[in-house]
Structures are given as structure tokens and as C-alpha cells.
Motif scaffolding. Structure first.
Motif, PDB file in Angstrom:
ATOM      1  N   ILE A  37       0.757  -1.149   0.139  1.00  0.00           N
ATOM      2  CA  ILE A  37       0.118  -0.017   0.073  1.00  0.00           C
ATOM      3  C   ILE A  37       0.932   1.251   0.062  1.00  0.00           C
ATOM      4  N   GLY A  38       0.594   2.192  -1.031  1.00  0.00           N
ATOM      5  CA  GLY A  38       1.815   3.323  -1.124  1.00  0.00           C
ATOM      6  C   GLY A  38       0.820   4.616  -0.985  1.00  0.00           C
ATOM      7  N   LYS A  39       1.222   5.519  -1.646  1.00  0.00           N
ATOM      8  CA  LYS A  39       0.729   7.036  -1.188  1.00  0.00           C
ATOM      9  C   LYS A  39      -0.747   7.054  -1.776  1.00  0.00           C
ATOM     10  N   ASP A  40      -1.313   6.047  -2.574  1.00  0.00           N
ATOM     11  CA  ASP A  40      -2.765   6.447  -2.873  1.00  0.00           C
ATOM     12  C   ASP A  40      -3.512   5.896  -1.796  1.00  0.00           C
ATOM     13  N   GLY A  41      -2.951   4.872  -0.944  1.00  0.00           N
ATOM     14  CA  GLY A  41      -3.848   4.325  -0.026  1.00  0.00           C
ATOM     15  C   GLY A  41      -4.691   3.288  -0.460  1.00  0.00           C
ATOM     16  N   VAL A  42      -5.837   2.930   0.032  1.00  0.00           N
ATOM     17  CA  VAL A  42      -6.591   1.566  -0.225  1.00  0.00           C
ATOM     18  C   VAL A  42      -7.559   2.068  -1.542  1.00  0.00           C
ATOM     19  N   THR A  43      -7.074   1.554  -2.738  1.00  0.00           N
ATOM     20  CA  THR A  43      -7.788   1.956  -3.850  1.00  0.00           C
ATOM     21  C   THR A  43      -8.609   0.942  -4.154  1.00  0.00           C
ATOM     22  N   GLU A  44      -9.513   0.930  -5.221  1.00  0.00           N
ATOM     23  CA  GLU A  44     -10.534  -0.127  -5.513  1.00  0.00           C
ATOM     24  C   GLU A  44      -9.580  -1.055  -6.178  1.00  0.00           C
ATOM     25  N   ASN A  45      -8.575  -0.912  -7.050  1.00  0.00           N
ATOM     26  CA  ASN A  45      -7.668  -1.967  -7.477  1.00  0.00           C
ATOM     27  C   ASN A  45      -6.867  -2.652  -6.493  1.00  0.00           C
ATOM     28  N   LEU A  46      -6.648  -2.020  -5.693  1.00  0.00           N
ATOM     29  CA  LEU A  46      -5.862  -2.901  -4.367  1.00  0.00           C
ATOM     30  C   LEU A  46      -6.832  -3.746  -3.730  1.00  0.00           C
ATOM     31  N   VAL A  47      -8.110  -3.332  -3.577  1.00  0.00           N
ATOM     32  CA  VAL A  47      -8.995  -4.243  -2.702  1.00  0.00           C
ATOM     33  C   VAL A  47      -9.466  -5.222  -3.705  1.00  0.00           C
ATOM     34  N   LYS A  48      -9.366  -4.847  -5.000  1.00  0.00           N
ATOM     35  CA  LYS A  48      -9.569  -6.332  -5.950  1.00  0.00           C
ATOM     36  C   LYS A  48      -8.427  -7.224  -5.858  1.00  0.00           C
ATOM     37  N   GLN A  49      -7.289  -6.782  -5.805  1.00  0.00           N
ATOM     38  CA  GLN A  49      -5.935  -7.647  -5.772  1.00  0.00           C
ATOM     39  C   GLN A  49      -5.938  -8.487  -4.292  1.00  0.00           C
ATOM     40  N   ALA A  50      -6.522  -7.772  -3.123  1.00  0.00           N
ATOM     41  CA  ALA A  50      -6.575  -8.388  -1.612  1.00  0.00           C
ATOM     42  C   ALA A  50      -7.474  -9.655  -2.112  1.00  0.00           C
ATOM     43  N   ASP A  51      -8.862  -9.124  -2.584  1.00  0.00           N
ATOM     44  CA  ASP A  51      -9.816 -10.202  -2.570  1.00  0.00           C
ATOM     45  C   ASP A  51      -9.385 -11.587  -3.551  1.00  0.00           C
ATOM     46  N   ASP A  52      -8.402 -11.347  -4.581  1.00  0.00           N
ATOM     47  CA  ASP A  52      -7.954 -12.233  -5.473  1.00  0.00           C
ATOM     48  C   ASP A  52      -7.128 -13.065  -4.558  1.00  0.00           C
ATOM     49  N   ALA A  53      -6.212 -12.333  -3.751  1.00  0.00           N
ATOM     50  CA  ALA A  53      -5.044 -13.046  -3.078  1.00  0.00           C
ATOM     51  C   ALA A  53      -6.089 -13.937  -1.864  1.00  0.00           C
ATOM     52  N   LEU A  54      -6.839 -13.348  -1.011  1.00  0.00           N
ATOM     53  CA  LEU A  54      -7.570 -14.169  -0.184  1.00  0.00           C
ATOM     54  C   LEU A  54      -8.344 -15.196  -0.694  1.00  0.00           C
ATOM     55  N   THR A  55      -8.885 -15.253  -1.991  1.00  0.00           N
ATOM     56  CA  THR A  55      -9.557 -16.234  -2.707  1.00  0.00           C
ATOM     57  C   THR A  55      -8.880 -17.432  -2.945  1.00  0.00           C
ATOM     58  N   ALA A  56      -7.504 -17.023  -3.405  1.00  0.00           N
ATOM     59  CA  ALA A  56      -6.549 -17.872  -3.770  1.00  0.00           C
ATOM     60  C   ALA A  56      -5.720 -18.643  -2.539  1.00  0.00           C
ATOM     61  N   ARG A  57      -5.359 -17.801  -1.481  1.00  0.00           N
ATOM     62  CA  ARG A  57      -4.431 -18.268  -0.216  1.00  0.00           C
ATOM     63  C   ARG A  57      -5.057 -18.446   0.945  1.00  0.00           C
ATOM     64  N   GLU A  58      -6.116 -17.673   1.120  1.00  0.00           N
ATOM     65  CA  GLU A  58      -7.019 -17.284   2.398  1.00  0.00           C
ATOM     66  C   GLU A  58      -6.182 -16.618   3.340  1.00  0.00           C
TER      67      GLU A  58
END
Length: 108
Positions: A37-58
Motif C-alpha cells: 500500500i503506497g501513497k494512494d492508500g487503499v484503492t479499488e484496484n488494491l481491494v480487488k488484488q486483496a480479494d483475489d489473494a484471499l480467494t487463492a490463498r486464504e
């Protein structure tokens, strides 16, 4: 047994117990952060990446860069609330999130 909570409150997850949290912390100890997480904070794209990571890895580890306007706690809170995940730990600029998936990869 009373369920443990992350920072004293539930973030929308399933309220994992302190024993489960300890197991997840141990599993995450050797993991490298996969979300930054960088200078833009939590963005929509970042939430999508986190969702994908949790779906794949838990379970995944993230880090908050020094130039971010958020602390690790704030970032973890925001992501966990958006994704229905449980915060496992926050230490320094790193945080760990967990969300059980349909095909349970981690047995708690």
C-alpha cells in the motif's frame, strides 16, 4: 470459549479465536508481503488484488510503505472491512489478513 477479536472488535469476518489467530500468525511468519500500500492508500484496484489473494490463498501478508498516508492498522481495518476478512496481526508496517474460502486450504 470467548472468540478473540482483532484490536478489540470484529472487522466483518468470522471472529476467529485466539488459538486460531496464533496458528495463523505462525503460518504467516515466514511469508513475504504480496500486497503493498503506497501513497494512494487503499484503492479499488488494491481491494480487488486483496480479494483475489484471499480467494487463492486464504491468508496473506501486506505492507504499508513509508509514503502511505495510512498506518498498517488503518489499512488492515479498511481492507478487512471491505472484504469480510479477519485481521490476524499488525506489526510495524506489516499486517496479515485471513478469510476462509469455499475450498478450505487452511484447516483451523
Amino acid at each position: 470459549m470467548r472468540p478473540a477479536s482483532y484490536g478489540g472488535y470484529n472487522l466483518g469476518g468470522n471472529m476467529i479465536t485466539s488459538k486460531q489467530r496464533a496458528k495463523l500468525r505462525g503460518m504467516a511468519q515466514m511469508m513475504e508481503p504480496i500486497l503493498h500500500i503506497g501513497k494512494d492508500g487503499v484503492t479499488e484496484n488494491l481491494v480487488k488484488q486483496a480479494d483475489d489473494a484471499l480467494t487463492a490463498r486464504e491468508l496473506f501478508k501486506g505492507t504499508v510503505l513509508k509514503n502511505s498516508p495510512l498506518t498498517a492498522r488503518e489499512a488492515a481495518d479498511e481492507l478487512a472491512g471491505s472484504l469480510g476478512a479477519d485481521g490476524v496481526s499488525v506489526l510495524g508496517r506489516k499486517f496479515v489478513l485471513y478469510r476462509e474460502s469455499e475450498n478450505k486450504k487452511i484447516g483451523l
